[in-house]
Scaffold this motif. Structure first.
Motif, short mmCIF file in Angstrom:
data_model
loop_
_atom_site.label_atom_id
_atom_site.label_comp_id
_atom_site.label_asym_id
_atom_site.label_seq_id
_atom_site.Cartn_x
_atom_site.Cartn_y
_atom_site.Cartn_z
N LEU A 1 0.83 -1.21 0.00
CA LEU A 1 0.00 0.00 0.00
C LEU A 1 0.86 1.25 0.00
N ALA A 2 2.00 1.19 0.70
CA ALA A 2 2.91 2.34 0.73
C ALA A 2 3.50 2.59 -0.65
N LYS B 1 0.90 4.09 -2.93
CA LYS B 1 0.74 5.52 -2.65
C LYS B 1 1.91 6.31 -3.23
N GLU B 2 3.10 5.77 -3.08
CA GLU B 2 4.29 6.44 -3.60
C GLU B 2 4.24 6.60 -5.11
N ASP C 1 1.54 6.78 -6.81
CA ASP C 1 0.28 7.47 -7.15
C ASP C 1 -0.62 6.56 -7.99
N TYR C 2 -0.77 5.32 -7.51
CA TYR C 2 -1.59 4.33 -8.21
C TYR C 2 -3.07 4.66 -8.07
N THR C 3 -3.79 4.59 -9.19
CA THR C 3 -5.25 4.76 -9.21
C THR C 3 -5.87 3.50 -9.78
#
Length: 324
Positions: A37-38, A41-42, A44-46
């Motif tokens: 998950l980190a 986020k790093e 910028d996954y959508t």
């Protein structure tokens, strides 16, 4: 666009592990899940909603198809639909126009609520044959994948016409609605049936389209033909307000020379002086019930067709006709 493959590569894990982590599966340890998950986020996954839809075969979105969005009627209807969908975690998109008709066959939505004459019966039945779930508010269709939540137009128009007759009027003007409108046609049919039962009653149809401007145009004709106190039955409140406003600008008075009754009991009608007589029903309930029925069909539950009931709201815009 960043994909789960990119996340998997950076995390040094398989694509399925990333998928499990992103979906909160217990198949992945808390430590691995946190690391994935980190990284997501790093980077910028959508999430790709279209891909997820194909996999799960659901969007959690319902389409509401309307002829147009003008006038005060639709707000309460849509609010009822929205609240009904919110409770089950669904969202809505409001659609109009032919291009939006592809939303069902392309499975961009899980089901449809239709109040739109642009949809033909044939088209809706074809969608239903393919398994799409539909609730109609403006027609009568028989199909396992289609539910009807209809307004009791016949009862409402009957109440309005009988109210005018009970007050002593035997000559009525009827301002009609769009020819393609199910509601307008049912209301006009009911008025005709009431008038046919009274031997000395007659009526004159004036074409309208449910807009205020068509009511204004109808009023111009009514005022030109005025000879004695006249009753005007408008098949919706928007047209009734158009008639009302035009008469108010003339030498004639509402409730004395021109007597008006509408249909829909939109909010503005309660603030008019004299108060507009009209037919009331809950637009909010109509929308909420439509949402409830559609979600039941989507989940495979058995449903029965529903009807929204109406009441007469008396008003000083139509009063007892004084005999000469």
């Amino acid at each position: 666009m960043v994909s789960i493959k990119d996340i998997a590569k950076k995390a040094g894990v398989s694509i399925s592990t990333v998928s499990y982590a992103l979906n909160g599966s217990s198949k992945v340890t808390d430590e691995t899940c946190a690391r994935i998950l980190a990284i997501a986020k790093e980077l910028d996954y959508t999430p790709n909603a279209a891909a997820r839809t194909l996999k799960k075969r659901e969007t959690k979105i319902v389409g509401v198809f309307l002829t147009d969005f003008s006038g005060p009627f639709y707000g309460l209807l849509l609010q009822g639909i929205k609240e009904g969908l919110d409770r089950e975690g669904y969202e809505l998109i409001v659609c109009s126009g032919e291009q939006s008709h592809r939303f069902l066959p392309e499975r961009m939505i899980d089901g449809a609520i239709v109040l739109d004459a642009a949809f033909s019966d044939k088209e809706l039945l074809q969608h239903a044959d393919r398994g799409h779930k539909i609730v109609v508010l403006d027609r009568e269709l028989v199909h396992p994948n289609i539910n009807q939540v209809l307004l009791d137009n016949k009862a409402g128009a009957t109440l309005a016409a009988e109210h005018a007759l009970d007050l002593g009027y035997r000559k009525l003007y009827v301002v009609t609605g769009p020819q393609a409108s199910y509601d307008a046609n049912k209301r006009l049919q009911a008025v005709k049936q009431v008038m046919d039962r009274v031997p000395d009653a007659e009526y004159t149809e004036i074409e309208g389209n449910f807009s205020k401007s068509s009511g204004e145009k109808a009023a111009e004709r009514i005022l030109q033909e005025y000879k004695e106190p006249s009753a005007v039955l408008c098949l919706n409140d928007e047209m009734a307000i158009g008639v009302y406003n035009t008469v108010m600008q003339s030498e004639y008075r509402i409730g004395e020379h021109i007597h008006i009754i509408g249909f829909d009991n939109i909010e503005l009608s309660a603030y008019m002086t004299p108060r507009l007589a009209t037919i009331d029903y809950s637009k909010h309930k109509w929308g909420a019930l439509a949402a409830e029925q559609l979600l039941k069909i989507i989940s495979g539950e058995a449903v029965e067709n529903e009807r929204i009931y109406v009441t007469l709201v008396p008003g000083e815009s139509i009063q007892l006709r004084e005999r000469p």
